[in-house]
Design an enzyme around this catalytic site. Sequence first.
Site, mmCIF file in Angstrom:
data_model
loop_
_atom_site.group_PDB
_atom_site.id
_atom_site.type_symbol
_atom_site.label_atom_id
_atom_site.label_comp_id
_atom_site.label_asym_id
_atom_site.label_seq_id
_atom_site.Cartn_x
_atom_site.Cartn_y
_atom_site.Cartn_z
ATOM 1 N N CYS A 182 0.968 -1.056 -0.126
ATOM 2 C CA CYS A 182 -0.066 -0.076 0.077
ATOM 3 C C CYS A 182 0.838 1.343 -0.025
ATOM 4 C CB CYS A 182 -0.926 0.008 1.234
ATOM 5 S SG CYS A 182 -0.084 0.354 2.673
ATOM 6 N N ARG A 183 0.311 2.500 0.406
ATOM 7 C CA ARG A 183 1.300 3.496 0.435
ATOM 8 C C ARG A 183 2.316 3.677 1.431
ATOM 9 N NH1 ARG A 183 1.898 8.811 2.159
ATOM 10 N NH2 ARG A 183 0.714 8.155 4.209
#
Length: 103
Positions: free
Chosen positions: A66-67
């Site tokens: 994810c980020r």
Amino acid sequence: MEEIKEITAEELKQKLERGERLNVVDVREDEEVAQGMIPGAKHIRMGDIPSRLDEFKKDEEYIFVCRSGVRSGNVCYYLQELGYNVCNMIGGMLAWDGEIIPK
């Protein structure tokens, strides 16, 4: 809660550069992946994972991205509870300095 396996962005980059066939799943939102994804990654938004379990096989390992590594970690805990073989890329895309491709 059982620990989940982790991989660093650098370790993942090296595996991909060696040509290893990996199941990388990006769980970010559409507008985030529009800025670029790890080449070969599959995009399944975090919220869509429960309805798309049929796309995962229990005898294969999946690396989640994810980020920053928080959402992917949550996905890993969820899937590990269900018996899947998962690994979290710590640091997320913020730590990734390899190639990215637009989705």
